[in-house]
Design an enzyme around this catalytic site. Structure first.
Site, PDB file in Angstrom:
ATOM      1  N   SER A 214      31.485  40.926  45.384  1.00  0.00           N
ATOM      2  CA  SER A 214      32.937  41.015  45.359  1.00  0.00           C
ATOM      3  C   SER A 214      33.510  40.631  46.724  1.00  0.00           C
ATOM      4  O   SER A 214      33.340  39.501  47.172  1.00  0.00           O
ATOM      5  CB  SER A 214      33.372  42.407  44.909  1.00  0.00           C
ATOM      6  OG  SER A 214      34.745  42.442  44.607  1.00  0.00           O
ATOM      7  N   GLU A 327      33.946  40.070  33.968  1.00  0.00           N
ATOM      8  CA  GLU A 327      34.681  40.150  35.229  1.00  0.00           C
ATOM      9  C   GLU A 327      36.123  40.594  35.013  1.00  0.00           C
ATOM     10  O   GLU A 327      36.781  41.061  35.948  1.00  0.00           O
ATOM     11  CB  GLU A 327      34.659  38.794  35.949  1.00  0.00           C
ATOM     12  CG  GLU A 327      33.295  38.320  36.397  1.00  0.00           C
ATOM     13  CD  GLU A 327      32.744  39.086  37.593  1.00  0.00           C
ATOM     14  OE1 GLU A 327      33.425  40.026  38.068  1.00  0.00           O
ATOM     15  OE2 GLU A 327      31.641  38.768  38.037  1.00  0.00           O
ATOM     16  N   HIS A 413      32.570  43.881  36.388  1.00  0.00           N
ATOM     17  CA  HIS A 413      32.558  43.462  37.785  1.00  0.00           C
ATOM     18  C   HIS A 413      31.774  44.494  38.597  1.00  0.00           C
ATOM     19  O   HIS A 413      32.064  45.689  38.557  1.00  0.00           O
ATOM     20  CB  HIS A 413      33.993  43.365  38.296  1.00  0.00           C
ATOM     21  CG  HIS A 413      34.126  42.903  39.707  1.00  0.00           C
ATOM     22  ND1 HIS A 413      33.910  41.602  40.086  1.00  0.00           N
ATOM     23  CD2 HIS A 413      34.464  43.566  40.836  1.00  0.00           C
ATOM     24  CE1 HIS A 413      34.111  41.480  41.382  1.00  0.00           C
ATOM     25  NE2 HIS A 413      34.444  42.679  41.865  1.00  0.00           N
TER      26      HIS A 413
END
Length: 509
Positions: A214, A327, A413
């Protein structure tokens, strides 16, 4: 949308010249250029926690580039994680269980095999939108990776306004200095520490892999294009870092980091503030609603993360890059976002995704949005990296823990991290398939760190990217090699064309 994409991205430091590593006094001790450390034996490993890699960035050092760590005499215990960098809000996610916080937070942790030898080094950069997280959370425990024969390092770095802040008063104080992106400067300072000291922990300073998720993946991309980090690492892994984000400059243009910083201090009643007044702002005020992101400062962050790949200016090193199957769990992956990214091509691409996936319109559109905003830009950077003459491997992660499978839309995610580190959170269960995927991912990552090629050990063959359509490894209980479908290639090209226009439109400081 830009802010949502920046969530997925998360300076050179003038330090003492590199010194030869000192011999270890005992298996549990390591000599660094600031003093000797004592770790703890944990099975086949020796673990060192809470190692200061720079001076505490407090008082007059707030909003300055990291400075050398203070020397100590005797043997310093390295048995507990250091303080996490300050962050606002309480979060229940595993990556956010950071423990005690302090501005004195520039610490790193090392897991090393107890057996003598020289091992590849892996340095992990945590995510959290550049605002949350820490190196010492249980999710990032390095034991399972280190047991495979690497030295594993996790690092803290300044977050939020403490890590990413510009103001005209700070510029006037040091107009030629390193300004603004203090969190990235911290990461580079940690890598410089690794280069100088890691041999004392059995690590090979000439074989360092950085990997991040990330926000950490975004700074992996930033550092691949930054002149400040050249030579500090030799391989890179970017997990869910997008690559499409456009960063605004520190100054110039309609919006810039200095204007944003001054708007905040004006709101505190500090018009025409001096540097001393800024550094005297109470910590609670600094971190309150303190979401901040990297910006282009011209010295450390010189381009938006993906931009150097399109100018053949990224580091010529092996790269693994990819994303997860859900995601959209991050938020912001909506039909409106897809329309903004894809413009006039959106209706045709939407129909193409409906046909490709067989899903209803709403669900297929979410797939298109998360692909265009997240997954496909990462694939595009791999294409460019390969076209520039470098080795690149692309993955798509689609494994979900057994107890979450009935309701999950895919891998959220950050959902790959527990598999890479082998650190299943207590909140859910694994079955044999989960354990198999965790072994597979950890082995791929360690082989890549060792040789620059993730293949071997009887694992499914992972081909490097060569020509379009992009070849990628779909990782799940049935891991297999796939290629992008024509509609995905079109969405990728369209999204990256828009990104390039945004990058070009951003004024340079």
């Amino acid at each position: 949308m830009l802010q949502r994409l920046l969530l997925a991205m998360a300076a050179p430091v003038v330090l003492a010249a590199a010194t030869p590593a000192l011999a270890q006094a005992s298996p549990t001790q390591a000599a660094t250029d600031a003093g000797t450390l004592a770790g703890t034996v944990e099975g086949p490993l020796v673990v060192f926690k809470g190692i200061p890699y720079a001076a505490p960035p407090v008082g007059p050092l707030r909003w300055k580039a990291p400075q050398p760590a203070t020397h100590w005499s005797g043997v310093r215990p390295a048995t507990r994680y250091g303080y996490a960098c300050p962050q606002d809000g309480a979060h229940k996610e595993p990556w956010a269980q950071v423990g005690p916080q302090s501005e004195d937070c520039l610490f790193l942790n090392v897991w090393r095999p107890k057996a003598p030898g020289t091992y590849p080094v892996m340095v992990f950069i945590h995510g959290g939108g550049f605002t949350y997280g820490a190196a010492g959370v249980p999710l990032y425990d390095g034991a399972a990776l280190a047991k495979r024969g690497v030295v594993l390092v996790t690092i803290n770095y300044r977050l939020g306004r403490l890590g990413f802040f510009a103001h005209p008063a700070l510029t006037r104080e040091d107009p030629n200095g390193q300004l603004g992106n203090y969190g990235v400067m911290d990461q580079i300072a940690a890598l410089r520490w690794v280069r100088r000291n890691i041999a004392s922990f059995g690590g090979d300073a000439g074989n360092v892999t950085i990997f991040g998720e990330s926000a950490g993946a975004g700074t992996v991309q930033i550092m691949m294009g930054s002149p400040a980090s050249r030579g500090l690492f030799h391989k890179a892994i970017s997990e869910s870092g997008s690559g499409i984000s456009a960063l605004f400059p520190i100054r110039g243009g309609a919006i810039n980091a200095e204007k944003v910083g001054q708007m905040w201090t004006d709101s505190l009643g500090l018009k025409d503030a001096t540097p001393d007044q800024l550094r005297a702002i109470p910590l609670a005020d600094v971190i309150r609603n303190g979401r901040s992101f990297p910006f282009i400062d011209g010295k450390v962050v010189t381009r938006s993360p993906g931009d150097p790949f399109y100018h053949n200016q990224e580091m010529r090193i092996p790269l693994i890059i990819g994303g997860n199957s859900n995601e959209s769990s991050l938020g912001g992956m909506t039909e409106a976002a897809a329309k903004a990214l894809l413009g006039a091509e959106f209706p045709a691409l939407q129909q193409g995704y409906i046909a490709m996936t067989g899903k209803p319109s709403a669900a297929a559109t979410i797939d298109l949005a998360e692909d265009a905003g997240f997954v496909l830009p990462s694939f595009a950077l791999a294409d460019r990296h390969a076209a520039n003459g470098n080795r690149a491997y692309v993955y798509y992660f689609d494994q979900v823990p057994v107890d979450l499978r009935p309701t999950a839309a895919g891998t959220d995610h950050g959902g790959e991290i527990e598999y890479v580190f082998g650190t299943r959170p207590v909140e859910h269960r694994w079955d044999a398939r989960d354990a198999q995927v965790s072994t597979l991912m950890g082995d791929y990552w360690v082989r890549f760190a060792r040789t620059g090629d993730p293949n071997g050990g009887g694992a499914p063959r992972w081909p490097a990217v060569t020509t379009l359509p992009t070849t990628y490894l779909s990782v799940s209980a049935t891991t297999e090699v796939k290629r992008l479908q024509p509609v995905q290639e079109k969405a990728k090209a369209n999204a990256m064309g828009g990104a390039q226009k945004q990058w070009a439109a951003m004024p340079m400081p």
